[in-house]
Design an enzyme around this catalytic site. Structure first.
Site, PDB file in Angstrom:
ATOM      1  N   LYS A 113       0.833  -1.213   0.000  1.00  0.00           N
ATOM      2  CA  LYS A 113       0.000   0.000   0.000  1.00  0.00           C
ATOM      3  C   LYS A 113       0.863   1.257   0.000  1.00  0.00           C
ATOM      4  O   LYS A 113       0.510   2.261  -0.618  1.00  0.00           O
ATOM      5  CB  LYS A 113      -0.948  -0.010   1.201  1.00  0.00           C
ATOM      6  CG  LYS A 113      -1.995  -1.118   1.076  1.00  0.00           C
ATOM      7  CD  LYS A 113      -3.145  -0.938   2.021  1.00  0.00           C
ATOM      8  CE  LYS A 113      -4.185  -2.020   1.741  1.00  0.00           C
ATOM      9  NZ  LYS A 113      -5.346  -1.960   2.584  1.00  0.00           N
ATOM     10  N   LYS A 199      -4.867 -12.266  -5.356  1.00  0.00           N
ATOM     11  CA  LYS A 199      -5.957 -12.704  -4.464  1.00  0.00           C
ATOM     12  C   LYS A 199      -7.232 -11.891  -4.722  1.00  0.00           C
ATOM     13  O   LYS A 199      -7.158 -10.733  -5.147  1.00  0.00           O
ATOM     14  CB  LYS A 199      -5.530 -12.640  -3.002  1.00  0.00           C
ATOM     15  CG  LYS A 199      -5.403 -11.252  -2.481  1.00  0.00           C
ATOM     16  CD  LYS A 199      -5.290 -11.207  -0.962  1.00  0.00           C
ATOM     17  CE  LYS A 199      -5.168  -9.754  -0.595  1.00  0.00           C
ATOM     18  NZ  LYS A 199      -5.693  -9.212   0.530  1.00  0.00           N
ATOM     19  N   LYS A 202     -11.117  -6.722  -1.865  1.00  0.00           N
ATOM     20  CA  LYS A 202     -12.099  -5.626  -1.863  1.00  0.00           C
ATOM     21  C   LYS A 202     -11.552  -4.415  -2.589  1.00  0.00           C
ATOM     22  O   LYS A 202     -12.301  -3.586  -3.087  1.00  0.00           O
ATOM     23  CB  LYS A 202     -12.375  -5.176  -0.420  1.00  0.00           C
ATOM     24  CG  LYS A 202     -12.984  -6.213   0.452  1.00  0.00           C
ATOM     25  CD  LYS A 202     -12.982  -5.711   1.898  1.00  0.00           C
ATOM     26  CE  LYS A 202     -13.389  -6.828   2.828  1.00  0.00           C
ATOM     27  NZ  LYS A 202     -13.374  -6.452   4.238  1.00  0.00           N
TER      28      LYS A 202
HETATM   29  P1  TYM Z   1     -10.304  -8.010   5.767  1.00  0.00           P
HETATM   30  O1  TYM Z   1     -11.536  -7.265   6.049  1.00  0.00           O
HETATM   31  O2  TYM Z   1      -9.410  -7.558   4.657  1.00  0.00           O
HETATM   32  O3  TYM Z   1     -10.652  -9.510   5.462  1.00  0.00           O
HETATM   33  C1  TYM Z   1     -11.396 -10.280   6.372  1.00  0.00           C
HETATM   34  C2  TYM Z   1     -10.868 -11.703   6.382  1.00  0.00           C
HETATM   35  O4  TYM Z   1     -10.939 -12.252   5.069  1.00  0.00           O
HETATM   36  C3  TYM Z   1      -9.675 -12.829   4.727  1.00  0.00           C
HETATM   37  N1  TYM Z   1      -9.495 -12.708   3.274  1.00  0.00           N
HETATM   38  C4  TYM Z   1      -9.304 -13.746   2.441  1.00  0.00           C
HETATM   39  N2  TYM Z   1      -9.243 -15.066   2.671  1.00  0.00           N
HETATM   40  C5  TYM Z   1      -9.067 -15.871   1.588  1.00  0.00           C
HETATM   41  N3  TYM Z   1      -8.946 -15.413   0.310  1.00  0.00           N
HETATM   42  C6  TYM Z   1      -8.986 -14.082   0.051  1.00  0.00           C
HETATM   43  N4  TYM Z   1      -8.883 -13.651  -1.194  1.00  0.00           N
HETATM   44  C7  TYM Z   1      -9.185 -13.185   1.141  1.00  0.00           C
HETATM   45  N5  TYM Z   1      -9.291 -11.842   1.247  1.00  0.00           N
HETATM   46  C8  TYM Z   1      -9.485 -11.563   2.563  1.00  0.00           C
HETATM   47  C9  TYM Z   1      -8.667 -12.008   5.497  1.00  0.00           C
HETATM   48  O5  TYM Z   1      -7.456 -12.722   5.660  1.00  0.00           O
HETATM   49  C10 TYM Z   1      -9.391 -11.782   6.808  1.00  0.00           C
HETATM   50  O6  TYM Z   1      -9.215 -12.899   7.663  1.00  0.00           O
HETATM   51  N6  TYM Z   1      -6.908  -6.881   9.153  1.00  0.00           N
HETATM   52  C11 TYM Z   1      -8.047  -7.739   8.935  1.00  0.00           C
HETATM   53  C12 TYM Z   1      -9.194  -7.502   9.920  1.00  0.00           C
HETATM   54  C13 TYM Z   1      -8.769  -7.615  11.331  1.00  0.00           C
HETATM   55  C14 TYM Z   1      -8.497  -8.809  12.042  1.00  0.00           C
HETATM   56  C15 TYM Z   1      -8.120  -8.394  13.344  1.00  0.00           C
HETATM   57  C16 TYM Z   1      -8.566 -10.164  11.706  1.00  0.00           C
HETATM   58  C17 TYM Z   1      -8.560  -6.577  12.165  1.00  0.00           C
HETATM   59  N7  TYM Z   1      -8.173  -7.052  13.394  1.00  0.00           N
HETATM   60  C18 TYM Z   1      -7.784  -9.324  14.314  1.00  0.00           C
HETATM   61  C19 TYM Z   1      -8.227 -11.085  12.705  1.00  0.00           C
HETATM   62  C20 TYM Z   1      -7.848 -10.661  13.997  1.00  0.00           C
HETATM   63  C21 TYM Z   1      -8.530  -7.452   7.540  1.00  0.00           C
HETATM   64  O7  TYM Z   1      -8.148  -6.531   6.917  1.00  0.00           O
HETATM   65  O8  TYM Z   1      -9.496  -8.226   7.123  1.00  0.00           O
END
Ligand code: TYM
Length: 336
Positions: A113, A199, A202
């Site tokens: 980023k 991957k 969003k």
């Molecule tokens: P976020 O909102 O980007 O994504 C939520 C969850 O979805 C998983 N994910 C995927 N898994 C498989 N294939 C993909 N293409 C894919 N894209 C997203 C992410 O790995 C995530 O588990 N930083 C985190 C949110 C967060 C969090 C935490 C998670 C904040 N604090 C503490 C666990 C524990 C995030 O950006 O998720």
């Protein structure tokens, strides 16, 4: 006996896609039966990307409704909004004091980023993983179900916990419990429909690159139909020359609930045209009950708000106690 704890979060960015669902939400739902779950809408993380203040609160609620529609059960787990539990920001501040900037600069997500944002890359982006560590350590999590893209942040969380314990723990008494990441053997990295080497995300500008959980059946069919393919006949898993075939087969396996062997056998002689029709229908059928539940939940705002209020109270009780423990270990004067 105390149930083991799981913690996971998702950013309220407006669309929740199949990657989020297959990589993280699905395992959270499966684990809530036997574990104590703390699941939250990571709104404090969402503001590190450019965001629309007019949409944040609404996206927070719709993402919570989707979590519930996917099967998070508020009788078993606590569902809440991250910014409603003040301890998340407060502990992040404390953890920041034991986290070397050098480690943060090495995070892949930051580097990717920061390259795009240049001089505008914010402190919030850099310390994003410190806030994540706070989210996790506050609840003494044992397991953290995430997709593969978050694995490095989990490793950093473990590192931060170890540093903090080393500096502020006393003999035989750790301040923080060290968590383990939990990656699904299948689904931890769902790839883009338009490029099997990227991957599903969003932040991809092309909506056609992902299936959103709330896409209509027609939109799902159209996106699958347009998904990138190759010109080799027959379909197979695990051929590095054919990332799209592997990705689409994996999605089919997960949404149909069939075994990998059964899918490999069923599809080995199919062309992409025939397979795509099958895949699209399997996705539509899998998502239909989630979409139906979602519609019911968003219409009942009183219910949704009461779930989030209850979840916030449950989360606060645990988080505040951990924050107190951390502050005490650092020598802060007690609140008068
Ligand atoms: P976020 O909102 O980007 O994504 C939520 C969850 O979805 C998983 N994910 C995927 N898994 C498989 N294939 C993909 N293409 C894919 N894209 C997203 C992410 O790995 C995530 O588990 N930083 C985190 C949110 C967060 C969090 C935490 C998670 C904040 N604090 C503490 C666990 C524990 C995030 O950006 O998720």
């Amino acid at each position: 006996m105390n149930r083991k704890r799981i913690v996971s979060g998702i950013r309220p960015t407006g669309s929740v896609h199949l990657g989020n669902y297959l990589g993280a939400i699905r395992s959270a739902v499966a684990l809530q039966e036997e574990h104590q779950g703390f699941f939250f809408i990571a709104d404090l993380h969402a503001i590190t990307d450019s965001q629309d203040p007019r949409a944040l609160a609404e996206h927070t609620l719709t993402t919570a409704a989707l979590y519930l529609a996917c099967g998070i059960d508020p009788q078993r787990a606590s569902l809440f909004v991250q910014s409603h539990v003040a301890a998340h920001s407060q502990l992040a501040r404390l953890l920041g004091s034991v986290t070397p900037v050098g480690l943060l600069k090495r995070m892949i997500q930051f580097k990717e980023k920061a390259v795009k944002q240049g001089q505008e890359a914010s402190l919030g982006l850099l310390d994003y993983p410190v806030l994540m560590a706070s989210d996790i350590l506050l609840y003494d999590a044992d397991l953290v179900p995430v997709g593969e893209d978050q694995k490095q942040h989990l490793e950093l969380t473990r590192d931060i916990a170890a540093r903090f314990n080393r500096i502020y723990g006393s003999a035989g008494k750790e301040v923080f419990h060290t968590p383990e990441p939990l990656l699904m053997p299948e689904g931890a990295r769902v790839m883009s429909l338009t490029d099997g080497s990227k991957k599903m995300s969003k932040s991809d500008l092309a909506d056609s690159s992902r299936i959103n959980l709330l896409d209509s059946p027609d939109v799902i069919r159209a996106k699958v139909k347009r998904a990138k393919t190759d010109s080799i006949s027959g379909l197979e898993f695990d051929n590095p020359q054919r990332p799209e075939a592997h990705n689409l087969l994996s999605i089919y396996q997960l949404v149909s609930g069939k075994t990998r062997e059964a899918v490999a056998e069923e599809c080995k002689e199919m062309g992409f045209g025939q397979f795509k029709a099958l895949l699209a229908e399997a996705i539509v059928v899998h998502l239909a009950p989630i979409q139906e539940r979602y519609r019911q939940i968003v219409e009942d705002k009183t219910y949704l708000l009461s779930v989030l209020r209850q979840g916030r109270l449950e989360a606060e009780a645990v988080a505040d106690a951990t924050l107190c423990r951390a502050k005490e270990s650092m020598g802060f004067s007690p609140v008068l």
